[in-house]
Motif scaffolding. Sequence first.
Motif, mmCIF file in Angstrom:
data_model
loop_
_atom_site.group_PDB
_atom_site.id
_atom_site.type_symbol
_atom_site.label_atom_id
_atom_site.label_comp_id
_atom_site.label_asym_id
_atom_site.label_seq_id
_atom_site.Cartn_x
_atom_site.Cartn_y
_atom_site.Cartn_z
ATOM 1 N N VAL A 1 0.827 -1.211 0.000
ATOM 2 C CA VAL A 1 0.000 0.000 0.000
ATOM 3 C C VAL A 1 0.861 1.260 0.000
ATOM 4 O O VAL A 1 0.330 2.373 -0.145
ATOM 5 N N LYS A 2 2.173 1.112 0.215
ATOM 6 C CA LYS A 2 3.121 2.230 0.144
ATOM 7 C C LYS A 2 2.726 3.371 1.077
ATOM 8 O O LYS A 2 2.634 4.543 0.671
ATOM 9 N N ASP A 3 2.484 3.009 2.339
ATOM 10 C CA ASP A 3 2.185 3.992 3.398
ATOM 11 C C ASP A 3 0.914 4.800 3.141
ATOM 12 O O ASP A 3 0.767 5.915 3.640
ATOM 13 N N ASP A 4 0.001 4.265 2.364
ATOM 14 C CA ASP A 4 -1.289 4.923 2.124
ATOM 15 C C ASP A 4 -2.371 4.130 2.842
ATOM 16 O O ASP A 4 -2.796 3.065 2.374
ATOM 17 N N ALA A 5 -2.818 4.629 3.986
ATOM 18 C CA ALA A 5 -3.779 3.896 4.813
ATOM 19 C C ALA A 5 -5.127 3.728 4.129
ATOM 20 O O ALA A 5 -5.872 2.791 4.438
ATOM 21 N N THR A 6 -5.480 4.617 3.194
ATOM 22 C CA THR A 6 -6.769 4.484 2.516
ATOM 23 C C THR A 6 -6.820 3.244 1.626
ATOM 24 O O THR A 6 -7.903 2.813 1.228
ATOM 25 N N LYS A 7 -5.656 2.665 1.305
ATOM 26 C CA LYS A 7 -5.621 1.485 0.436
ATOM 27 C C LYS A 7 -5.733 0.174 1.206
ATOM 28 O O LYS A 7 -5.759 -0.896 0.588
ATOM 29 N N ILE A 8 -5.779 0.242 2.522
ATOM 30 C CA ILE A 8 -6.019 -0.968 3.314
ATOM 31 C C ILE A 8 -7.439 -1.455 3.041
ATOM 32 O O ILE A 8 -8.400 -0.691 3.120
ATOM 33 N N THR A 9 -7.577 -2.736 2.711
ATOM 34 C CA THR A 9 -8.889 -3.299 2.387
ATOM 35 C C THR A 9 -9.460 -4.042 3.585
ATOM 36 O O THR A 9 -8.730 -4.686 4.338
ATOM 37 N N TRP A 10 -10.768 -3.943 3.745
ATOM 38 C CA TRP A 10 -11.451 -4.452 4.937
ATOM 39 C C TRP A 10 -12.552 -5.433 4.559
ATOM 40 O O TRP A 10 -13.150 -5.351 3.481
ATOM 41 N N SER A 11 -12.822 -6.337 5.474
ATOM 42 C CA SER A 11 -14.020 -7.174 5.407
ATOM 43 C C SER A 11 -14.869 -6.804 6.615
ATOM 44 O O SER A 11 -14.501 -7.066 7.755
ATOM 45 N N HIS A 12 -15.991 -6.159 6.360
ATOM 46 C CA HIS A 12 -16.807 -5.597 7.446
ATOM 47 C C HIS A 12 -17.795 -6.636 7.980
ATOM 48 O O HIS A 12 -18.343 -7.431 7.228
ATOM 49 N N ALA A 13 -17.989 -6.611 9.314
ATOM 50 C CA ALA A 13 -18.954 -7.498 9.978
ATOM 51 C C ALA A 13 -18.718 -8.960 9.611
ATOM 52 O O ALA A 13 -19.643 -9.681 9.217
ATOM 53 N N VAL B 1 -8.213 -9.214 1.117
ATOM 54 C CA VAL B 1 -8.680 -8.613 2.365
ATOM 55 C C VAL B 1 -7.493 -8.515 3.315
ATOM 56 O O VAL B 1 -6.828 -9.512 3.592
ATOM 57 N N MET B 2 -7.237 -7.325 3.815
ATOM 58 C CA MET B 2 -6.095 -7.109 4.703
ATOM 59 C C MET B 2 -6.486 -7.101 6.174
ATOM 60 O O MET B 2 -5.698 -7.521 7.026
ATOM 61 N N VAL B 3 -7.678 -6.615 6.482
ATOM 62 C CA VAL B 3 -8.130 -6.553 7.876
ATOM 63 C C VAL B 3 -9.559 -7.064 7.964
ATOM 64 O O VAL B 3 -10.429 -6.633 7.193
ATOM 65 N N LEU B 4 -9.793 -7.979 8.903
ATOM 66 C CA LEU B 4 -11.132 -8.494 9.172
ATOM 67 C C LEU B 4 -11.742 -7.700 10.320
ATOM 68 O O LEU B 4 -11.203 -7.687 11.425
ATOM 69 N N GLU B 5 -12.858 -7.031 10.069
ATOM 70 C CA GLU B 5 -13.579 -6.324 11.125
ATOM 71 C C GLU B 5 -14.694 -7.224 11.617
ATOM 72 O O GLU B 5 -15.525 -7.686 10.836
ATOM 73 N N SER B 6 -14.692 -7.523 12.918
ATOM 74 C CA SER B 6 -15.655 -8.472 13.480
ATOM 75 C C SER B 6 -16.145 -7.964 14.828
ATOM 76 O O SER B 6 -15.432 -7.255 15.548
ATOM 77 N N ASP B 7 -17.373 -8.348 15.165
ATOM 78 C CA ASP B 7 -18.006 -7.903 16.409
ATOM 79 C C ASP B 7 -18.021 -9.046 17.416
ATOM 80 O O ASP B 7 -18.229 -10.216 17.056
ATOM 81 N N VAL B 8 -17.829 -8.706 18.692
ATOM 82 C CA VAL B 8 -17.707 -9.720 19.745
ATOM 83 C C VAL B 8 -18.681 -9.411 20.869
ATOM 84 O O VAL B 8 -18.767 -8.274 21.343
#
Length: 442
Positions: free
Chosen positions: A82-94, A111-118
Motif C-alpha cells: 500500500v506504500k504507506d497509504d492507509a486508505t488502500k487498506i482493504t477491509w471485510s466488514h462485519a 482482504v487485509m483486515v477483518l472487522e468483526s463484532d464480539v
Amino acid sequence: MAYAAGKRPQFVANPLNPVSYLQLFPRSTQKYIVCYMLFWVFVGLYFIYTGLAVYLFKMAYSSVFEVKPKQMHDILSYFPEVKDDATKITWSHATNSKKLLHDALNGPNRVMVLESDVLMKGAGTSQQELLPIMAHPPDTDSDLTFDEYLATVAASNSTVGIKLDFKAIEVVELCLQRVARVADRLPGPVIVNADILRGPGAPADKEPIDHRRFLRFHSELTPRALLSVGWTTGYSARDIGNRRYGWEHVVPMWELVTSMREKSSSASAPSAVTFPVRASLLSDSLAQLCWLVEACDAGGGATASLTVWMAKAPGEPQPEAAVLRRYRTELGSRRLFVDLPGLDVSSIAARNASLTSSPTPPAAAATRRLSNATLVPLQPADWTIVAFPPRVGVGLGRACVATRASRLSLQSRDTPSAPTALAPLRLVGDAQFGAGPMAPAA
C-alpha cells in the motif's frame, strides 16, 4: 638395556611435556588417545571459526539483512504494497460467521483486515452463556465462536489483521486474555475497538462501554495492539444539530487518551491510537477531528489516526469522496483508514484537494504558537472569540482549541490589556491575542 629380573624402573612424567603422560598407557592405547584429542581440537576450531565468520558477516551486512520485528499496532508495516497509504487498506466488514470468514480469507479480492463484532452468546437474555461469539446486536447467537475465529485466523496462510469490535464490557477481559496467548501466532496486526464515549445523535438506550475498564484491560493484556476508541452515534434526517463531532466530543476523548498514556508505564503504553468516525458526520467536523488526531499524535511510531466507517441508518447519505479527500490532505496518507464497502479509494487519493485556507491574521494582533502543554490565563467574560474560518465552532469553557488549518483569535472586549485570570484555559494551535476590532480576513 637389561633390567634385573622382575624389576622395571618407575616412570616419572615430565610436567613440562604433557605428551609424556601417554607413556603411562600401552602403545596401542596411545593411538586412540591421540586421535580422540585431535578430534576435539578440530571440533573446537570449527566452532570458533564459524562463530567468528558469522559475527563478522553480521557486522558487515547488518544494515541490509536486519529485520525489525513488527508491532501489532503498526498496520502499514504489514502491507508494504500500500506504500504507506492507509486508505488502500482493504477491509471485510462485519465478518461474524464461518462463511463470511472463509470467503474473506479465500475470496478473489484481497482482504487485509477483518472487522468483526464480539459479544457473549445470548447477551441480554435469560440464556446468556460465558461463551464469546462473533455477532452484532441485535443478534445474540452465531455459528462462529471467538476461539474458532482466532484459530482460523492464526492458521491462515496470508497476512491478515483483525479488528475486534467489543459490544459489551463483560466480554473484553476474557477475549483479550485469549488474544494475548496466541498473539505470536497471529499473521497480522490486531485492533482492539470499543465505543467508550457518548457521541452526536446517540440514542438514549445506546450506552458506551466503561472506558476505565476497557482501557485498563487493553493496557494490561494487549498493549502492542492498536487501540481504537470511538463514540456511540446515531443519525436522524431531522436532527440537523447532531450531524457533527463537536468540541464537547473530541476534548473528553483527548483527555482520556492523554490520561491513560500518563498512567501507563513506558513499556506498556500504547504506541498508536485510532478514532473510528461515522462517515455521515464528517463534513462539518474537520476542525475538531483533525485537532484530536494532532493533539494525540506523540510523533515517531506513536501515530494517531482516523478510521472512517459507514452505518446503514434510514436516509443516511453515502460518504462523499471530496470530504474524504479533504481529510486525507489535512492528515496525510498514513493517518486516514477507510472501512467503506464499495467505495473506490482511488477517488480519495486525488492530489491538490481543496481545503479552506487559513487567512493571515490582522497585523495589529500578536500571534503565538502554542503547544499541548501551554496554559494561558484568560477570563472568559472579558474575551470574544473570532475564529478562522468563521464556520469553526470554538467555545470558551474548560478548553479552547484551534486546528493547524485555522487560527483562533481572542479579542478583548473592554480593555487593551489582558485581564487577570481566574482559571487557566488550555490552548492548542495558532492563537492570536490583541485589542480593538478584529474581523476575519476576507
